[in-house]
Design a protein around this motif. Structure first.
Motif, PDB file in Angstrom:
ATOM      1  N   CYS A 281     -22.298  48.792  -4.436  1.00 15.27           N
ATOM      2  CA  CYS A 281     -22.245  49.675  -5.611  1.00 15.27           C
ATOM      3  C   CYS A 281     -23.409  49.398  -6.556  1.00 15.27           C
ATOM      4  O   CYS A 281     -23.256  49.448  -7.780  1.00 15.27           O
ATOM      5  N   ALA A 282     -24.567  49.106  -5.978  1.00 15.12           N
ATOM      6  CA  ALA A 282     -25.749  48.869  -6.803  1.00 15.12           C
ATOM      7  C   ALA A 282     -26.276  50.187  -7.360  1.00 15.12           C
ATOM      8  O   ALA A 282     -26.658  50.267  -8.520  1.00 15.12           O
TER       9      ALA A 282
ATOM     10  N   ASP B 150     -20.566  34.905 -17.655  1.00 16.57           N
ATOM     11  CA  ASP B 150     -21.669  35.342 -18.513  1.00 16.57           C
ATOM     12  C   ASP B 150     -21.094  36.160 -19.662  1.00 16.57           C
ATOM     13  O   ASP B 150     -19.944  36.586 -19.630  1.00 16.57           O
ATOM     14  N   ILE B 151     -21.907  36.393 -20.676  1.00 12.82           N
ATOM     15  CA  ILE B 151     -21.551  37.289 -21.774  1.00 12.82           C
ATOM     16  C   ILE B 151     -22.530  38.446 -21.732  1.00 12.82           C
ATOM     17  O   ILE B 151     -23.749  38.236 -21.745  1.00 12.82           O
ATOM     18  N   ALA B 152     -22.006  39.652 -21.674  1.00 14.28           N
ATOM     19  CA  ALA B 152     -22.854  40.849 -21.610  1.00 14.28           C
ATOM     20  C   ALA B 152     -23.385  41.151 -23.008  1.00 14.28           C
ATOM     21  O   ALA B 152     -22.734  41.791 -23.812  1.00 14.28           O
TER      22      ALA B 152
ATOM     23  N   VAL C  76     -27.456  51.825 -18.838  1.00  7.90           N
ATOM     24  CA  VAL C  76     -27.434  52.605 -17.602  1.00  7.90           C
ATOM     25  C   VAL C  76     -28.860  53.059 -17.340  1.00  7.90           C
ATOM     26  O   VAL C  76     -29.510  53.605 -18.225  1.00  7.90           O
ATOM     27  N   LYS C  77     -29.334  52.797 -16.132  1.00  6.67           N
ATOM     28  CA  LYS C  77     -30.714  53.115 -15.771  1.00  6.67           C
ATOM     29  C   LYS C  77     -30.733  54.122 -14.631  1.00  6.67           C
ATOM     30  O   LYS C  77     -30.035  53.949 -13.626  1.00  6.67           O
TER      31      LYS C  77
ATOM     32  N   ILE D 247     -27.118  44.702 -16.926  1.00  5.41           N
ATOM     33  CA  ILE D 247     -26.470  43.761 -17.844  1.00  5.41           C
ATOM     34  C   ILE D 247     -27.457  42.641 -18.139  1.00  5.41           C
ATOM     35  O   ILE D 247     -27.972  42.012 -17.210  1.00  5.41           O
ATOM     36  N   ASN D 248     -27.714  42.422 -19.410  1.00  4.71           N
ATOM     37  CA  ASN D 248     -28.659  41.372 -19.827  1.00  4.71           C
ATOM     38  C   ASN D 248     -30.007  41.514 -19.109  1.00  4.71           C
ATOM     39  O   ASN D 248     -30.574  40.540 -18.622  1.00  4.71           O
ATOM     40  N   HIS D 249     -30.473  42.757 -19.031  1.00  8.48           N
ATOM     41  CA  HIS D 249     -31.783  43.094 -18.464  1.00  8.48           C
ATOM     42  C   HIS D 249     -31.881  42.876 -16.957  1.00  8.48           C
ATOM     43  O   HIS D 249     -32.980  42.782 -16.423  1.00  8.48           O
ATOM     44  N   LYS D 250     -30.720  42.784 -16.257  1.00  6.40           N
ATOM     45  CA  LYS D 250     -30.706  42.630 -14.801  1.00  6.40           C
ATOM     46  C   LYS D 250     -29.853  43.730 -14.185  1.00  6.40           C
ATOM     47  O   LYS D 250     -28.711  43.956 -14.622  1.00  6.40           O
TER      48      LYS D 250
END
Length: 123
Positions: free
Chosen positions: A26-27, A64-66, A71-72, A83-86
């Motif tokens: 689901c990427a 982790d903390i988002a 959405v890209k 999430i967090n630039h990833k």
């Protein structure tokens, strides 16, 4: 003997290929699924998320903390959650809904997942 070794090598390569294919479920998703996932993460208890890829052989979840959720647009009708630039695969992201186990984000966003737990315990 050589034929047996060759067959074992081919089998190992095919099996490894299947595992890699399962690790990317689901990427890339529809815009509706990506938007739903972003909304879920924004609403998660203290924005707590965890990453756990059972088909990849992860030993346990990584908490982790988002801090940022976006959405890209990726390509044509496909989008991804960041999430967090990833960029993340929704199948292997879990979110906190308060007390109790973390829930699978892919399932929450209505992405079809395979061989992925619905919930996981995160300490």
């Amino acid at each position: 003997m050589i034929k047996l070794a060759a067959a074992a090598t081919v089998f190992a390569m095919v099996t490894a290929g299947v595992q890699v294919a399962r690790a990317d479920q689901c990427a890339w998703v529809t815009k509706d699924q990506a938007d739903a996932a972003a909304k879920i993460v924004h609403g998660a208890d203290h924005h707590n998320v965890a990453y756990f890829c059972k088909p990849c052989g992860d030993a346990g979840p990584t908490k982790d903390i988002a801090q940022t959720v976006d959405v890209k647009h990726v390509k044509e009708a496909f989008y991804t959650l960041v999430i967090n630039h990833k960029e993340v695969d929704l199948a292997y992201v879990y979110y906190s809904a308060g007390s109790g186990p973390y829930r699978n984000l892919g399932i929450g966003a209505k992405c079809k997942v395979v061989e992925v737990p619905d919930t996981i315990a995160v300490k």
